[in-house]
Scaffold this active site. Structure first.
Site, PDB file in Angstrom:
ATOM      1  N   VAL A 168       0.823  -1.220   0.000  1.00  0.00           N
ATOM      2  CA  VAL A 168       0.000   0.000   0.000  1.00  0.00           C
ATOM      3  C   VAL A 168       0.855   1.267   0.000  1.00  0.00           C
ATOM      4  O   VAL A 168       0.710   2.147  -0.859  1.00  0.00           O
ATOM      5  CB  VAL A 168      -0.912   0.011   1.255  1.00  0.00           C
ATOM      6  CG1 VAL A 168      -1.712   1.297   1.330  1.00  0.00           C
ATOM      7  CG2 VAL A 168      -1.826  -1.186   1.253  1.00  0.00           C
TER       8      VAL A 168
ATOM      9  N   ASN B 174      10.293  -5.222  -5.566  1.00  0.00           N
ATOM     10  CA  ASN B 174       9.517  -5.860  -4.495  1.00  0.00           C
ATOM     11  C   ASN B 174       9.992  -7.304  -4.396  1.00  0.00           C
ATOM     12  O   ASN B 174      10.417  -7.896  -5.393  1.00  0.00           O
ATOM     13  CB  ASN B 174       8.023  -5.827  -4.831  1.00  0.00           C
ATOM     14  CG  ASN B 174       7.166  -6.179  -3.619  1.00  0.00           C
ATOM     15  OD1 ASN B 174       7.096  -5.396  -2.680  1.00  0.00           O
ATOM     16  ND2 ASN B 174       6.553  -7.347  -3.625  1.00  0.00           N
TER      17      ASN B 174
ATOM     18  N   HIS C  26       3.866  10.654  17.127  1.00  0.00           N
ATOM     19  CA  HIS C  26       2.739  11.037  16.257  1.00  0.00           C
ATOM     20  C   HIS C  26       1.657   9.955  16.319  1.00  0.00           C
ATOM     21  O   HIS C  26       0.471  10.235  16.480  1.00  0.00           O
ATOM     22  CB  HIS C  26       3.238  11.222  14.818  1.00  0.00           C
ATOM     23  CG  HIS C  26       2.161  11.209  13.769  1.00  0.00           C
ATOM     24  ND1 HIS C  26       1.525  10.048  13.367  1.00  0.00           N
ATOM     25  CD2 HIS C  26       1.592  12.206  13.054  1.00  0.00           C
ATOM     26  CE1 HIS C  26       0.616  10.348  12.454  1.00  0.00           C
ATOM     27  NE2 HIS C  26       0.646  11.641  12.247  1.00  0.00           N
ATOM     28  N   ASN C  27       2.086   8.702  16.188  1.00  0.00           N
ATOM     29  CA  ASN C  27       1.104   7.622  16.206  1.00  0.00           C
ATOM     30  C   ASN C  27       0.451   7.480  17.580  1.00  0.00           C
ATOM     31  O   ASN C  27      -0.736   7.161  17.687  1.00  0.00           O
ATOM     32  CB  ASN C  27       1.760   6.299  15.800  1.00  0.00           C
ATOM     33  CG  ASN C  27       1.887   6.172  14.292  1.00  0.00           C
ATOM     34  OD1 ASN C  27       1.925   7.162  13.587  1.00  0.00           O
ATOM     35  ND2 ASN C  27       1.961   4.956  13.793  1.00  0.00           N
TER      36      ASN C  27
ATOM     37  N   LYS D 276      -0.910  -2.311  15.794  1.00  0.00           N
ATOM     38  CA  LYS D 276       0.313  -2.910  15.238  1.00  0.00           C
ATOM     39  C   LYS D 276       1.520  -2.664  16.121  1.00  0.00           C
ATOM     40  O   LYS D 276       2.526  -3.339  15.965  1.00  0.00           O
ATOM     41  CB  LYS D 276       0.569  -2.348  13.843  1.00  0.00           C
ATOM     42  CG  LYS D 276      -0.413  -2.885  12.819  1.00  0.00           C
ATOM     43  CD  LYS D 276       0.071  -2.603  11.408  1.00  0.00           C
ATOM     44  CE  LYS D 276      -0.890  -3.162  10.382  1.00  0.00           C
ATOM     45  NZ  LYS D 276      -1.152  -2.217   9.302  1.00  0.00           N
TER      46      LYS D 276
HETATM   47  N1  LIG Z   1      -0.396   1.073   5.884  1.00  0.00           N
HETATM   48  C1  LIG Z   1      -0.301   2.294   6.394  1.00  0.00           C
HETATM   49  O1  LIG Z   1      -1.257   3.071   6.466  1.00  0.00           O
HETATM   50  C2  LIG Z   1       1.029   2.780   6.893  1.00  0.00           C
HETATM   51  C3  LIG Z   1       2.121   1.931   6.964  1.00  0.00           C
HETATM   52  N2  LIG Z   1       3.329   2.414   7.374  1.00  0.00           N
HETATM   53  C4  LIG Z   1       4.501   1.539   7.410  1.00  0.00           C
HETATM   54  O2  LIG Z   1       5.015   1.428   6.081  1.00  0.00           O
HETATM   55  C5  LIG Z   1       5.563   0.123   5.862  1.00  0.00           C
HETATM   56  C6  LIG Z   1       4.843  -0.520   4.675  1.00  0.00           C
HETATM   57  O3  LIG Z   1       3.481  -0.633   5.015  1.00  0.00           O
HETATM   58  P1  LIG Z   1       2.413  -1.301   4.035  1.00  0.00           P
HETATM   59  O4  LIG Z   1       2.532  -0.686   2.687  1.00  0.00           O
HETATM   60  O5  LIG Z   1       1.110  -1.253   4.738  1.00  0.00           O
HETATM   61  O6  LIG Z   1       2.941  -2.781   3.829  1.00  0.00           O
HETATM   62  P2  LIG Z   1       3.105  -3.994   4.863  1.00  0.00           P
HETATM   63  O7  LIG Z   1       3.534  -3.502   6.201  1.00  0.00           O
HETATM   64  O8  LIG Z   1       1.886  -4.838   4.798  1.00  0.00           O
HETATM   65  O9  LIG Z   1       4.343  -4.778   4.206  1.00  0.00           O
HETATM   66  C7  LIG Z   1       4.213  -5.440   2.977  1.00  0.00           C
HETATM   67  C8  LIG Z   1       5.477  -5.279   2.156  1.00  0.00           C
HETATM   68  O10 LIG Z   1       6.612  -5.804   2.876  1.00  0.00           O
HETATM   69  C9  LIG Z   1       7.287  -6.732   2.038  1.00  0.00           C
HETATM   70  N3  LIG Z   1       7.972  -7.721   2.866  1.00  0.00           N
HETATM   71  C10 LIG Z   1       7.486  -8.358   3.946  1.00  0.00           C
HETATM   72  N4  LIG Z   1       8.423  -9.180   4.455  1.00  0.00           N
HETATM   73  C11 LIG Z   1       9.526  -9.053   3.675  1.00  0.00           C
HETATM   74  C12 LIG Z   1      10.819  -9.640   3.677  1.00  0.00           C
HETATM   75  N5  LIG Z   1      11.175 -10.502   4.628  1.00  0.00           N
HETATM   76  N6  LIG Z   1      11.686  -9.273   2.717  1.00  0.00           N
HETATM   77  C13 LIG Z   1      11.340  -8.383   1.774  1.00  0.00           C
HETATM   78  N7  LIG Z   1      10.132  -7.783   1.726  1.00  0.00           N
HETATM   79  C14 LIG Z   1       9.244  -8.124   2.653  1.00  0.00           C
HETATM   80  C15 LIG Z   1       6.193  -7.321   1.200  1.00  0.00           C
HETATM   81  O11 LIG Z   1       6.718  -7.984   0.083  1.00  0.00           O
HETATM   82  P3  LIG Z   1       5.849  -9.137  -0.660  1.00  0.00           P
HETATM   83  O12 LIG Z   1       4.904  -8.415  -1.549  1.00  0.00           O
HETATM   84  O13 LIG Z   1       6.864  -9.909  -1.413  1.00  0.00           O
HETATM   85  O14 LIG Z   1       5.166  -9.917   0.411  1.00  0.00           O
HETATM   86  C16 LIG Z   1       5.387  -6.071   0.868  1.00  0.00           C
HETATM   87  O15 LIG Z   1       5.990  -5.331  -0.155  1.00  0.00           O
HETATM   88  C17 LIG Z   1       5.390  -0.635   7.168  1.00  0.00           C
HETATM   89  O16 LIG Z   1       6.552  -0.522   7.937  1.00  0.00           O
HETATM   90  C18 LIG Z   1       4.242   0.102   7.853  1.00  0.00           C
HETATM   91  O17 LIG Z   1       4.271   0.000   9.255  1.00  0.00           O
HETATM   92  C19 LIG Z   1       3.517   3.727   7.687  1.00  0.00           C
HETATM   93  C20 LIG Z   1       2.471   4.606   7.629  1.00  0.00           C
HETATM   94  C21 LIG Z   1       1.136   4.205   7.258  1.00  0.00           C
HETATM   95  O1  LIG Z   2       1.416   4.825  10.856  1.00  0.00           O
HETATM   96  C1  LIG Z   2       0.240   4.843  10.549  1.00  0.00           C
HETATM   97  C2  LIG Z   2      -0.470   6.131  10.383  1.00  0.00           C
HETATM   98  O2  LIG Z   2       0.255   7.209  10.823  1.00  0.00           O
HETATM   99  C3  LIG Z   2      -0.483   3.543  10.384  1.00  0.00           C
HETATM  100  O3  LIG Z   2      -1.717   3.692   9.837  1.00  0.00           O
HETATM  101  C4  LIG Z   2      -0.421   2.756  11.647  1.00  0.00           C
HETATM  102  O4  LIG Z   2       0.031   1.467  11.311  1.00  0.00           O
HETATM  103  C5  LIG Z   2      -1.711   2.601  12.362  1.00  0.00           C
HETATM  104  O5  LIG Z   2      -1.427   1.985  13.588  1.00  0.00           O
HETATM  105  P1  LIG Z   2      -2.307   0.801  14.195  1.00  0.00           P
HETATM  106  O6  LIG Z   2      -2.398  -0.264  13.122  1.00  0.00           O
HETATM  107  O7  LIG Z   2      -1.541   0.362  15.397  1.00  0.00           O
HETATM  108  O8  LIG Z   2      -3.647   1.402  14.501  1.00  0.00           O
END
Ligand SMILES: NC(=O)C1=CN([C@@H]2O[C@H](COP(=O)(O)OP(=O)(O)OC[C@H]3O[C@@H](n4cnc5c(N)ncnc54)[C@H](OP(=O)(O)O)[C@@H]3O)[C@@H](O)[C@H]2O)C=CC1
Ligand SMILES: O=C(CO)[C@H](O)[C@H](O)COP(=O)(O)O
Length: 483
Positions: free
Chosen positions: A20, A40, A193-194, A268
């Site tokens: 995402v 990826n 922030h979170n 999380k």
């Molecule tokens: N979702 C949100 O709203 C927010 C998320 N974040 C942070 O941003 C980061 C990305 O979040 P999000 O986009 O939700 O994706 P995810 O946290 O669900 O992570 C999925 C991604 O990680 C890759 N991955 C997982 N394990 C491995 C590994 N061992 N080696 C290489 N790649 C790996 C996956 O690859 P594959 O496709 O091959 O499985 C995929 O591209 C996270 O750290 C999250 O906490 C920050 C702000 C907001």
């Molecule tokens: O970083 C974020 C927004 O700023 C993510 O949305 C965060 O993973 C949300 O936290 P949780 O899943 O613990 O509710």
């Protein structure tokens, strides 16, 4: 090390981890005219991005890490957007093996800041720059402009800053991105922030609960109130999306969606980390802590099942004047929100001292005004407060916030009293009020605590009338001695 030729090394930035967040921020870079190398672990996500959005800009498709690194202009800049924890370490290791001194690895995931401190130190020894950058804004923010909180070496920001600022949200002409401080500072600030995000969401949840159970409003009525509130002081992304979530009707049942979602909130980890860090730093972040515990309580399904039907005690009457109580809830929400932010900013200041980061709290207020989940009109006020006094002791003593709380205080107490009388849990409203009462108290019962500690453990105490430390000979003649 990769052998790269100028003709193939044409991407200004590489993004690895195309779920995402990664896919949307990669598109954001491309839409701003940057050539973006894509990678990826499983190539399917890379191909899906190119198939669906390849026409939005200049992407370089890669399959292996070597290909990915070879596609980048020097100094190479790679943004990692993968699951925090072991996955991040694994990806860093692969990249570091293929990169060269002077290259920059940016971790944009929600990493624990102590991991970032460790990673930065280790990569520095290998001549690589490591930037732990908090990124907030979810899917929509990543695509259209997030708030970005980069830490790491100042010199990396000189090369990286313009690139990150070009894709960040912009408020009043200022990008919501600035260099936060060294090593783990960016991820520390994102964590807080979170934590504030958790507190804000919990407070909104408590307001919703009061509308539902004290005033008997249905979801659509509550959505209308939140919609109205979003035009005033409470205007914020979280209030806005609350109105949207409450307006959503479930296609299967015809009921409000919120009424068919299981009432067990997940987490999380960033909220929990904030509280753990605050405990270590000795900063009372009561609003954030209550929000984390409220999610844990909601998920304690066995205990909740066992406790159903337990005595409520005598319940009070429901409010009869819905308009007045609605305004009381609004005031209680605003005052509690001030407390949550005040506590978060206290934690940032304490973290800055503990780790020697020299953070500027006003910077956080500035870059959180847009792009991130806690963006709010209110943050302009916080920015102004820090612009006026960068060394502010607490937000709650700053004139604007002091007045806002004074205006809200009677409503705030009525809300907590009414909720208690009706048996409606309001842990964040009530703990925030207690925090406020605790800070403004002339005398706290901590004097008794000190007496007890001295009694059972000879831990000593200070006196109000003389400097020094003292001990009473509790098991002797009970005279006092200098300690
Ligand atoms: N979702 C949100 O709203 C927010 C998320 N974040 C942070 O941003 C980061 C990305 O979040 P999000 O986009 O939700 O994706 P995810 O946290 O669900 O992570 C999925 C991604 O990680 C890759 N991955 C997982 N394990 C491995 C590994 N061992 N080696 C290489 N790649 C790996 C996956 O690859 P594959 O496709 O091959 O499985 C995929 O591209 C996270 O750290 C999250 O906490 C920050 C702000 C907001
Ligand atoms: O970083 C974020 C927004 O700023 C993510 O949305 C965060 O993973 C949300 O936290 P949780 O899943 O613990 O509710």
């Amino acid at each position: 090390m990769t052998d790269t030729t100028a003709s193939t090394a044409r991407a200004q930035i590489g993004v690895t981890g195309l779920a995402v967040m990664g896919s949307n921020i990669a598109r954001n870079f491309a839409r701003h005219g940057h050539t973006v190398a894509l990678h990826n672990r499983s190539v399917a996500k890379t191909d899906a991005l190119i198939a669906e959005h390849g026409d939005e800009g200049d992407f370089v498709r890669t399959e292996t890490v070597d290909e990915f690194v070879a596609a980048l202009q020097r100094p190479r800049r790679v943004l990692i957007m993968v699951k925090a924890g072991d996955a991040t370490d694994a990806v860093i290791e692969e990249l570091a093996a293929a990169m060269e001194p002077g290259d920059i690895i940016i971790d944009g995931g929600n990493a624990l800041y102590t991991d970032t401190i460790r990673r930065e130190a280790s990569l520095r020894e290998r001549g690589l720059h490591f930037v732990g950058a908090g990124i907030s804004g979810g899917e929509e923010g990543a695509l259209n402009g997030p708030s970005i909180m980069p830490g790491g070496p100042k010199e990396s920001y000189e090369s990286l800053g313009p690139l990150l600022e070009s894709v960040a949200a912009v408020v009043d002409g200022t990008p919501c991105c600035t260099h936060i401080g060294p090593d783990g500072a960016g991820h520390f600030v994102k964590m807080v922030h979170n934590g504030i995000e958790y507190a804000d969401m919990q407070l909104i949840g408590e307001a919703y609960h009061l509308f539902r159970d004290a005033l008997g409003f249905d979801a659509a009525q509550i959505a209308a109130v939140f919609g109205e509130w979003n035009t005033g002081d409470l205007e914020s992304y979280l209030i806005e999306i609350t109105a949207e979530v409450l307006s959503q009707v479930d296609a299967k049942t015809g009921q409000p969606l919120v009424d068919v979602i299981v009432d067990a909130a997940e987490q999380k980890g960033t909220g929990r980390w904030t509280v753990k860090s605050a405990l270590d730093l000795g900063v009372p972040v009561t609003g954030i802590a209550e929000a984390v515990f409220a999610r844990a309580l909601s998920g304690s399904r066995a205990q909740r099942e066992a406790a159903k039907g337990l005595a409520s005690g005598v319940l009070g009457d429901k409010p009869t004047d819905a308009d007045r109580f609605t305004e009381d809830i609004r005031q209680a929400l605003y005052a509690s929100k001030i407390v949550a932010y005040a506590q978060g900013f206290d934690q940032i200041r304490a973290g800055s001292v503990e780790y020697g980061w020299d953070l500027t709290p006003g910077d956080m207020a500035t870059i959180w005004r847009g792009g991130c989940i806690i963006r709010a009109r209110f943050l302009n006020r916080i920015k102004e407060a820090y612009d006026t006094n960068p060394d502010l002791t607490s937000l709650i003593v700053e004139p604007y916030f002091k007045d806002a709380i004074e205006t809200a205080i009677d409503s705030w107490r009525r809300v907590v009293v009414t909720a208690t009388q009706l048996g409606i849990p309001v842990p964040a409203f009530s703990s925030s009020l207690s925090y406020y009462d605790g800070l403004r108290a002339e005398r706290l019962p901590a004097a008794l605590t000190q007496g007890q500690r001295d009694f059972f453990g000879a831990h000593t105490y200070e006196r109000t009338d003389r400097p020094g430390k003292f001990h009473t000979l509790w098991s002797g003649d009970r005279s006092e001695v200098d300690a």
